[in-house]
Design a protein around this motif. Structure first.
Motif, mmCIF file in Angstrom:
data_model
loop_
_atom_site.group_PDB
_atom_site.id
_atom_site.type_symbol
_atom_site.label_atom_id
_atom_site.label_comp_id
_atom_site.label_asym_id
_atom_site.label_seq_id
_atom_site.Cartn_x
_atom_site.Cartn_y
_atom_site.Cartn_z
ATOM 1 N N UNK A 1 0.822 -1.210 0.000
ATOM 2 C CA UNK A 1 0.000 0.000 0.000
ATOM 3 C C UNK A 1 0.855 1.259 0.000
ATOM 4 N N UNK A 2 2.137 1.098 0.318
ATOM 5 C CA UNK A 2 3.043 2.240 0.366
ATOM 6 C C UNK A 2 3.442 2.653 1.759
ATOM 7 N N UNK A 3 2.770 2.111 2.760
ATOM 8 C CA UNK A 3 3.096 2.496 4.130
ATOM 9 C C UNK A 3 4.397 1.839 4.576
ATOM 10 N N UNK A 4 5.105 2.542 5.443
ATOM 11 C CA UNK A 4 6.362 2.030 5.988
ATOM 12 C C UNK A 4 6.359 2.148 7.497
ATOM 13 N N UNK A 5 7.209 1.354 8.111
ATOM 14 C CA UNK A 5 7.381 1.377 9.569
ATOM 15 C C UNK A 5 8.873 1.388 9.876
ATOM 16 N N UNK A 6 9.255 2.156 10.875
ATOM 17 C CA UNK A 6 10.624 2.150 11.374
ATOM 18 C C UNK A 6 10.586 2.087 12.896
ATOM 19 N N UNK A 7 11.460 1.264 13.449
ATOM 20 C CA UNK A 7 11.637 1.271 14.887
ATOM 21 C C UNK A 7 12.263 2.598 15.306
ATOM 22 N N UNK B 1 13.644 0.379 1.091
ATOM 23 C CA UNK B 1 13.150 0.663 -0.251
ATOM 24 C C UNK B 1 13.033 -0.644 -1.024
ATOM 25 N N UNK B 2 12.354 -0.584 -2.152
ATOM 26 C CA UNK B 2 12.153 -1.788 -2.940
ATOM 27 C C UNK B 2 12.305 -1.475 -4.423
ATOM 28 N N UNK B 3 12.751 -2.463 -5.160
ATOM 29 C CA UNK B 3 12.828 -2.363 -6.616
ATOM 30 C C UNK B 3 12.032 -3.537 -7.165
ATOM 31 N N UNK B 4 10.795 -3.292 -7.485
ATOM 32 C CA UNK B 4 9.917 -4.383 -7.914
ATOM 33 C C UNK B 4 10.394 -5.018 -9.221
ATOM 34 N N UNK B 5 10.997 -4.221 -10.084
ATOM 35 C CA UNK B 5 11.450 -4.744 -11.370
ATOM 36 C C UNK B 5 12.555 -5.775 -11.194
ATOM 37 N N UNK C 1 0.947 -6.925 6.593
ATOM 38 C CA UNK C 1 1.177 -7.046 8.030
ATOM 39 C C UNK C 1 1.451 -5.666 8.620
ATOM 40 N N UNK C 2 0.535 -5.190 9.445
ATOM 41 C CA UNK C 2 0.710 -3.877 10.078
ATOM 42 C C UNK C 2 1.054 -4.005 11.561
ATOM 43 N N UNK C 3 0.832 -5.181 12.129
ATOM 44 C CA UNK C 3 1.168 -5.390 13.533
ATOM 45 C C UNK C 3 2.644 -5.740 13.613
#
Length: 121
Positions: free
Chosen positions: A53-59, A69-73, A101-103
């Motif tokens: 969805x584009x959301x990110x989490x950082x401790x 980051x991601x490179x789907x290609x 997974x958001x938890x």
């Protein structure tokens, strides 16, 4: 789904490293990608994740220093680690899951073998 990390190593405090995770298999089913770390005697902790969805989490311990980051290609995702500290020393694992997974306490399903990061003072 198979994952393989690369990019770990030895670095001085204040330095940078970039971890890479190559994903193979049914990549199209993956919605969540994350990075965990485990220091000697410590528990495995989620430090960064990204969802389709584009959301990110950082401790809190890495916020402002690490970037996922991601490179789907290329079927890869990355962890850019800047301003490294000795307390960042750990084995780092990439992980992935078919679900969104958001938890943050939910362990992801698929795991790499881990790569050692050692930060010297």
């Amino acid at each position: 789904v198979q994952l393989e990390e690369s990019g770990g190593g030895l670095v001085q405090a204040g330095g940078s490293l970039r971890l890479s995770c190559s994903v193979s298999g049914d990549v199209s089913s993956i919605n969540t990608m994350g990075w965990y770390r485990q220091s000697p005697g410590g528990e495995r902790e989620l430090i960064a994740s990204t969802i389709s969805t584009g959301s990110t989490y950082y401790a809190e311990s890495v916020k402002g220093r690490f970037t996922i980051s991601r490179d789907n290609a290329k079927n890869m995702f990355f962890l850019q680690m800047n301003n490294l500290k000795p307390e960042d020393t750990a084995v780092y694992y990439c992980a992935a899951d078919n679900g969104r997974i958001v938890v943050t306490t939910t362990l992801l399903e698929y795991w790499g073998q881990g790569t050692q990061v050692t930060v010297t003072s």
